[in-house]
Scaffold this motif. Structure first.
Motif, PDB file in Angstrom:
ATOM      1  N   LEU A   1      -5.488 -43.609   1.405  1.00 55.84           N
ATOM      2  CA  LEU A   1      -6.013 -42.776   0.325  1.00 55.84           C
ATOM      3  C   LEU A   1      -5.799 -41.303   0.680  1.00 55.84           C
ATOM      4  O   LEU A   1      -6.143 -40.871   1.776  1.00 55.84           O
ATOM      5  N   PRO A   2      -5.257 -40.520  -0.235  1.00 58.53           N
ATOM      6  CA  PRO A   2      -4.890 -39.136   0.090  1.00 58.53           C
ATOM      7  C   PRO A   2      -6.081 -38.190   0.083  1.00 58.53           C
ATOM      8  O   PRO A   2      -7.125 -38.467  -0.525  1.00 58.53           O
ATOM      9  N   ALA A   3      -5.919 -37.061   0.756  1.00 63.37           N
ATOM     10  CA  ALA A   3      -6.909 -35.989   0.655  1.00 63.37           C
ATOM     11  C   ALA A   3      -7.007 -35.571  -0.808  1.00 63.37           C
ATOM     12  O   ALA A   3      -6.022 -35.573  -1.538  1.00 63.37           O
ATOM     13  N   GLY A   4      -8.223 -35.249  -1.242  1.00 66.08           N
ATOM     14  CA  GLY A   4      -8.412 -34.908  -2.649  1.00 66.08           C
ATOM     15  C   GLY A   4      -8.479 -36.121  -3.547  1.00 66.08           C
ATOM     16  O   GLY A   4      -8.358 -35.992  -4.770  1.00 66.08           O
ATOM     17  N   PHE A   5      -8.687 -37.302  -2.971  1.00 63.36           N
ATOM     18  CA  PHE A   5      -8.816 -38.544  -3.742  1.00 63.36           C
ATOM     19  C   PHE A   5      -9.866 -38.348  -4.840  1.00 63.36           C
ATOM     20  O   PHE A   5     -11.001 -37.941  -4.558  1.00 63.36           O
ATOM     21  N   PRO A   6      -9.516 -38.634  -6.108  1.00 63.64           N
ATOM     22  CA  PRO A   6     -10.407 -38.258  -7.225  1.00 63.64           C
ATOM     23  C   PRO A   6     -11.543 -39.240  -7.506  1.00 63.64           C
ATOM     24  O   PRO A   6     -11.783 -39.618  -8.659  1.00 63.64           O
ATOM     25  N   ALA A   7     -12.239 -39.666  -6.477  1.00 64.79           N
ATOM     26  CA  ALA A   7     -13.417 -40.522  -6.638  1.00 64.79           C
ATOM     27  C   ALA A   7     -14.236 -40.418  -5.371  1.00 64.79           C
ATOM     28  O   ALA A   7     -13.735 -40.005  -4.317  1.00 64.79           O
ATOM     29  N   ALA A   8     -15.521 -40.779  -5.459  1.00 62.91           N
ATOM     30  CA  ALA A   8     -16.379 -40.869  -4.282  1.00 62.91           C
ATOM     31  C   ALA A   8     -16.332 -42.298  -3.753  1.00 62.91           C
ATOM     32  O   ALA A   8     -16.231 -43.252  -4.524  1.00 62.91           O
ATOM     33  N   ILE A   9     -16.394 -42.449  -2.433  1.00 59.93           N
ATOM     34  CA  ILE A   9     -16.399 -43.763  -1.802  1.00 59.93           C
ATOM     35  C   ILE A   9     -17.700 -43.905  -1.028  1.00 59.93           C
ATOM     36  O   ILE A   9     -18.053 -43.045  -0.216  1.00 59.93           O
ATOM     37  N   VAL A  10     -18.425 -44.990  -1.286  1.00 56.94           N
ATOM     38  CA  VAL A  10     -19.686 -45.255  -0.586  1.00 56.94           C
ATOM     39  C   VAL A  10     -19.541 -46.582   0.153  1.00 56.94           C
ATOM     40  O   VAL A  10     -19.192 -47.596  -0.453  1.00 56.94           O
ATOM     41  N   ILE A  11     -19.806 -46.578   1.460  1.00 58.98           N
ATOM     42  CA  ILE A  11     -19.581 -47.735   2.323  1.00 58.98           C
ATOM     43  C   ILE A  11     -20.900 -48.235   2.897  1.00 58.98           C
ATOM     44  O   ILE A  11     -21.686 -47.461   3.453  1.00 58.98           O
ATOM     45  N   VAL A  12     -21.132 -49.545   2.776  1.00 57.77           N
ATOM     46  CA  VAL A  12     -22.231 -50.214   3.454  1.00 57.77           C
ATOM     47  C   VAL A  12     -21.599 -51.145   4.491  1.00 57.77           C
ATOM     48  O   VAL A  12     -21.022 -52.177   4.141  1.00 57.77           O
ATOM     49  N   GLN A  13     -21.660 -50.744   5.751  1.00 57.73           N
ATOM     50  CA  GLN A  13     -21.144 -51.530   6.868  1.00 57.73           C
ATOM     51  C   GLN A  13     -22.323 -52.060   7.666  1.00 57.73           C
ATOM     52  O   GLN A  13     -23.191 -51.297   8.067  1.00 57.73           O
ATOM     53  N   HIS A  14     -22.363 -53.372   7.896  1.00 53.97           N
ATOM     54  CA  HIS A  14     -23.427 -53.936   8.726  1.00 53.97           C
ATOM     55  C   HIS A  14     -23.257 -53.423  10.150  1.00 53.97           C
ATOM     56  O   HIS A  14     -22.326 -53.806  10.862  1.00 53.97           O
TER      57      HIS A  14
END
Length: 352
Positions: A176-189
């Motif tokens: 995924l490139p810098a400036g990717f036009p969305a937010a990413i939220v990660i739930v990692q155990h």
């Protein structure tokens, strides 16, 4: 629950043996003092849980984890004297299938022993659920309508991961490139004390800024947020109109803390937001119901394929429930996310 112990220091191995033996519901299957010995013992007598040292002569703990997972997958808990000093090994072991990590307990420190037992019991709940829990009831695939463009300032990509998750996350984020036009939220155990290390490690692996999610933090395009505490992460719309992150203790009895299901369900309830659900490698079935809720709302949903998963439990549960639109390799998941956000950019802006 039968536990195998791998540690090259005999005094530490004996301390772990005593602690396990004195913990109700657990017994010691075997003790190995190097990786080759552990491989041999697990092949002859597979354990339910393996307590894995990291720094050993011959095979290190990360390589031993890979060997054990190839013989008979089980829950592997890394036990190390220093997480910060062994950060690369910790996350390499997790990429090879370790479920979590904990600091070596000090028998003179009651709090240290209590934390070790808490983590051991938490891991055993996942193993017990896998072995004894009812299988997911297959349902007919959900033929969801194509998602329409909704009024919302920030598209959100929700990702749930467990065993083997760090390496899988890095593989996706690298594409995924810098400036990717969305937010990413990660739930990692992952135990909350190790999340800052994961944040620093992922920051070195990709072009996107990685943040530890803070209470009431608004999410922004081009940024990645990691669940940071033992509480569950959720998302809701703030008074400013932007999606905000929050923590909640409910449900308190969940064996997964934080839970991918809790976050993905909150994302599915977030109206007027373009979103995507992703479920990666992991033991158990956390995230499957949340992914189904997203698909029923018309959001694209992806799950990691069996060939690239360290443990196929979570993606399989989502497949069995009909929650998965695309069952793909990690590179294909990243490409699918990119296609989705590019499609949003081409749509005309909606108005309320």
């Amino acid at each position: 629950m039968r536990v195998g112990i791998v540690n090259d220091l005999r005094i530490v191995a004996e301390m772990l043996r005593r602690t396990v033996a004195e913990t109700e519901g657990f017994s010691v299957a075997w003790v190995a003092y190097d990786g080759e010995h552990a491989e041999m013992l697990h092949r002859a007598d597979p354990a339910d849980i393996v307590l894995m040292d990291l720094v050993m002569p011959g095979m290190d703990g990360a390589d031993t984890t890979a060997k054990i997972m190839s013989i008979k997958p089980c829950a592997i808990l890394v036990v190390t004297a220093t997480v910060t000093g062994n950060r690369e090994l910790v996350f390499r072991a997790m990429g090879n299938g370790a479920l979590d990590a904990v600091t070596t307990p000090d028998l003179k420190d009651a709090a240290s022993v209590a934390e070790f037992r808490r983590k051991l019991i938490s891991v055993s709940r996942l193993v017990g659920q896998k072995k004894n829990g009812p299988p997911a009831k297959p349902t007919a695939p959900v033929h969801a309508p194509p998602i329409s463009h909704r009024h919302g300032k920030v598209p959100v990509i929700g990702i749930g991961a467990s065993t083997g998750g760090p390496q899988a996350l890095a593989t996706i984020l690298r594409r995924l490139p810098a400036g990717f036009p969305a937010a990413i939220v990660i739930v990692q155990h992952l135990d909350c004390q190790f999340v800052p290390g994961l944040q620093r490690w992922l920051s070195q692996e990709c072009a996107l800024p990685i943040h530890l999610a803070k209470e009431n933090e608004p999410v922004r395009e081009g940024h990645v947020y990691l669940a940071e505490t033992r509480d569950h992460l959720i998302i809701s719309r703030g008074v400013d109109g932007y999606p905000h992150l929050h923590y909640t203790t409910e449900p308190e009895d969940s064996p997964y803390r934080p839970s991918a299901d809790v976050f993905l369900n909150s994302l599915a309830a977030l109206r007027h937001t373009d979103c995507v659900g992703v479920l990666l490698t992991g033991m158990g079935r956390d995230g499957a119901e949340g992914l189904l809720a997203l698909r029923r709302n018309g959001a694209p949903t992806f799950a990691q394929d069996q060939a690239s998963s360290v443990v196929f439990g979570m993606p399989r549960a989502a497949l069995d429930m009909g929650a998965v639109e695309e069952h793909s390799s990690l590179s294909a998941i990243a490409d699918g996310i990119l296609r989705f956000v590019q499609g949003i950019a081409k749509k005309p802006k909606a108005t309320l």
